[in-house]
Design a protein around this motif. Sequence first.
Motif, PDB file in Angstrom:
ATOM      1  N   MET A 133       0.837  -1.168   0.000  1.00  0.00           N
ATOM      2  CA  MET A 133       0.000   0.000   0.000  1.00  0.00           C
ATOM      3  C   MET A 133       0.874   1.220   0.000  1.00  0.00           C
ATOM      4  N   SER A 134       0.516   2.205  -0.750  1.00  0.00           N
ATOM      5  CA  SER A 134       1.272   3.440  -0.782  1.00  0.00           C
ATOM      6  C   SER A 134       0.963   4.270   0.453  1.00  0.00           C
ATOM      7  N   ALA A 135       1.784   5.264   0.707  1.00  0.00           N
ATOM      8  CA  ALA A 135       1.578   6.132   1.859  1.00  0.00           C
ATOM      9  C   ALA A 135       0.228   6.824   1.724  1.00  0.00           C
ATOM     10  N   SER A 136      -0.497   6.919   2.826  1.00  0.00           N
ATOM     11  CA  SER A 136      -1.817   7.526   2.760  1.00  0.00           C
ATOM     12  C   SER A 136      -1.719   9.043   2.775  1.00  0.00           C
ATOM     13  N   HIS A 137      -2.655   9.657   2.121  1.00  0.00           N
ATOM     14  CA  HIS A 137      -2.772  11.106   2.074  1.00  0.00           C
ATOM     15  C   HIS A 137      -3.266  11.570   3.438  1.00  0.00           C
ATOM     16  N   PRO A 138      -2.792  12.723   3.956  1.00  0.00           N
ATOM     17  CA  PRO A 138      -3.191  13.158   5.292  1.00  0.00           C
ATOM     18  C   PRO A 138      -4.704  13.295   5.473  1.00  0.00           C
ATOM     19  N   ARG A 139      -5.448  13.599   4.406  1.00  0.00           N
ATOM     20  CA  ARG A 139      -6.898  13.760   4.504  1.00  0.00           C
ATOM     21  C   ARG A 139      -7.652  12.459   4.269  1.00  0.00           C
ATOM     22  N   GLU A 140      -6.930  11.413   3.894  1.00  0.00           N
ATOM     23  CA  GLU A 140      -7.553  10.128   3.624  1.00  0.00           C
ATOM     24  C   GLU A 140      -8.074   9.520   4.922  1.00  0.00           C
ATOM     25  N   GLN A 141      -9.278   8.972   4.850  1.00  0.00           N
ATOM     26  CA  GLN A 141      -9.884   8.320   5.999  1.00  0.00           C
ATOM     27  C   GLN A 141     -10.233   6.888   5.615  1.00  0.00           C
ATOM     28  N   PHE A 142     -10.625   6.092   6.607  1.00  0.00           N
ATOM     29  CA  PHE A 142     -10.825   4.668   6.383  1.00  0.00           C
ATOM     30  C   PHE A 142     -12.136   4.179   6.972  1.00  0.00           C
ATOM     31  N   LEU A 143     -12.703   3.202   6.295  1.00  0.00           N
ATOM     32  CA  LEU A 143     -13.948   2.585   6.708  1.00  0.00           C
ATOM     33  C   LEU A 143     -13.747   1.079   6.645  1.00  0.00           C
ATOM     34  N   LEU A 144     -14.218   0.386   7.653  1.00  0.00           N
ATOM     35  CA  LEU A 144     -14.143  -1.066   7.687  1.00  0.00           C
ATOM     36  C   LEU A 144     -15.556  -1.602   7.502  1.00  0.00           C
ATOM     37  N   ILE A 145     -15.738  -2.432   6.477  1.00  0.00           N
ATOM     38  CA  ILE A 145     -17.043  -3.001   6.150  1.00  0.00           C
ATOM     39  C   ILE A 145     -16.964  -4.508   6.332  1.00  0.00           C
ATOM     40  N   SER A 146     -17.864  -5.042   7.130  1.00  0.00           N
ATOM     41  CA  SER A 146     -17.967  -6.477   7.325  1.00  0.00           C
ATOM     42  C   SER A 146     -19.334  -6.894   6.794  1.00  0.00           C
ATOM     43  N   ALA A 147     -19.351  -7.851   5.864  1.00  0.00           N
ATOM     44  CA  ALA A 147     -20.600  -8.245   5.216  1.00  0.00           C
ATOM     45  C   ALA A 147     -20.768  -9.750   5.191  1.00  0.00           C
ATOM     46  N   LEU A 148     -22.000 -10.201   5.367  1.00  0.00           N
ATOM     47  CA  LEU A 148     -22.347 -11.616   5.272  1.00  0.00           C
ATOM     48  C   LEU A 148     -23.418 -11.774   4.206  1.00  0.00           C
ATOM     49  N   GLY A 149     -23.280 -12.790   3.361  1.00  0.00           N
ATOM     50  CA  GLY A 149     -24.282 -13.043   2.331  1.00  0.00           C
ATOM     51  C   GLY A 149     -24.132 -14.440   1.768  1.00  0.00           C
ATOM     52  N   PRO A 150     -25.174 -14.940   1.103  1.00  0.00           N
ATOM     53  CA  PRO A 150     -25.133 -16.311   0.596  1.00  0.00           C
ATOM     54  C   PRO A 150     -24.355 -16.482  -0.708  1.00  0.00           C
ATOM     55  N   ASN A 151     -24.143 -15.412  -1.452  1.00  0.00           N
ATOM     56  CA  ASN A 151     -23.485 -15.515  -2.748  1.00  0.00           C
ATOM     57  C   ASN A 151     -22.174 -14.723  -2.729  1.00  0.00           C
ATOM     58  N   PRO A 152     -21.016 -15.402  -2.657  1.00  0.00           N
ATOM     59  CA  PRO A 152     -19.746 -14.685  -2.521  1.00  0.00           C
ATOM     60  C   PRO A 152     -19.407 -13.770  -3.701  1.00  0.00           C
ATOM     61  N   MET A 153     -19.739 -14.189  -4.910  1.00  0.00           N
ATOM     62  CA  MET A 153     -19.425 -13.343  -6.072  1.00  0.00           C
ATOM     63  C   MET A 153     -20.271 -12.078  -6.073  1.00  0.00           C
ATOM     64  N   GLU A 154     -21.559 -12.217  -5.788  1.00  0.00           N
ATOM     65  CA  GLU A 154     -22.440 -11.048  -5.732  1.00  0.00           C
ATOM     66  C   GLU A 154     -22.011 -10.120  -4.598  1.00  0.00           C
ATOM     67  N   LEU A 155     -21.740 -10.686  -3.450  1.00  0.00           N
ATOM     68  CA  LEU A 155     -21.314  -9.907  -2.288  1.00  0.00           C
ATOM     69  C   LEU A 155     -20.090  -9.066  -2.626  1.00  0.00           C
ATOM     70  N   THR A 156     -19.091  -9.700  -3.192  1.00  0.00           N
ATOM     71  CA  THR A 156     -17.843  -9.012  -3.525  1.00  0.00           C
ATOM     72  C   THR A 156     -18.046  -8.004  -4.645  1.00  0.00           C
ATOM     73  N   SER A 157     -18.701  -8.404  -5.696  1.00  0.00           N
ATOM     74  CA  SER A 157     -18.909  -7.529  -6.848  1.00  0.00           C
ATOM     75  C   SER A 157     -19.705  -6.284  -6.482  1.00  0.00           C
ATOM     76  N   VAL A 158     -20.813  -6.469  -5.797  1.00  0.00           N
ATOM     77  CA  VAL A 158     -21.683  -5.339  -5.450  1.00  0.00           C
ATOM     78  C   VAL A 158     -20.960  -4.358  -4.525  1.00  0.00           C
ATOM     79  N   LEU A 159     -20.279  -4.864  -3.520  1.00  0.00           N
ATOM     80  CA  LEU A 159     -19.612  -3.954  -2.578  1.00  0.00           C
ATOM     81  C   LEU A 159     -18.416  -3.252  -3.221  1.00  0.00           C
ATOM     82  N   CYS A 160     -17.624  -3.962  -4.009  1.00  0.00           N
ATOM     83  CA  CYS A 160     -16.474  -3.323  -4.670  1.00  0.00           C
ATOM     84  C   CYS A 160     -16.941  -2.274  -5.681  1.00  0.00           C
TER      85      CYS A 160
END
Length: 185
Positions: free
Chosen positions: A1-28
């Motif tokens: 990972m490159s150095a983060s920009h001072p104004r850059e912030q972060f969010l952690l998303i935890s998701a559960l679903g029955p379809n791994p491809m849909e889960l990943t595709s939709v969230l990304c």
Amino acid sequence: MSASHPREQFLLISALGPNPMELTSVLCRTCIDNRCSVISSRLTRHGEFSALVLQVSGSWDALARLEGGLPALAKRHGFTLSVTRSNAHVTRAQALPYVAYVSAVYRPDILNELCQFFIDHNIELENLTCDTYQAPHTNTSMLNATITVTLPAGTQISWLRDQFLDFADALNLDALIEPWRPQHP
């Protein structure tokens, strides 16, 4: 990972679903649509469900927009979501990454015992993977665990290795602890 920009912030998303491809595709795709970047992710299957954890970076307004749209997205696609603000990964100077491998007849207390060993020795947990399976020929329930830890600077490695192996022997675990190495195909 490159150095983060001072104004850059972060969010952690935890998701559960029955379809791994849909889960990943939709969230990304949703992250990209909101001008956010996925900087780390983990996807695992557990029974009929998959668990996806994403750490996302972006400006405060991009993360706020993403955060605001996630509940409706989860409802529309049948996901369960948990979202929290986080900080950038902190690099620990002089820390040593190690991996412990454990195989044993399954007992419900094994993971707790392993975690307690590392807590008692002031060792930080970085990653833990555990699977159970039925042994061929005997149908015995078995456990395989891989635990990545970070040893504090100044840790006497030979002493710790001896302590870990004595601990594993006392619990009748087949175990090994060694330096972490990058995995190459």
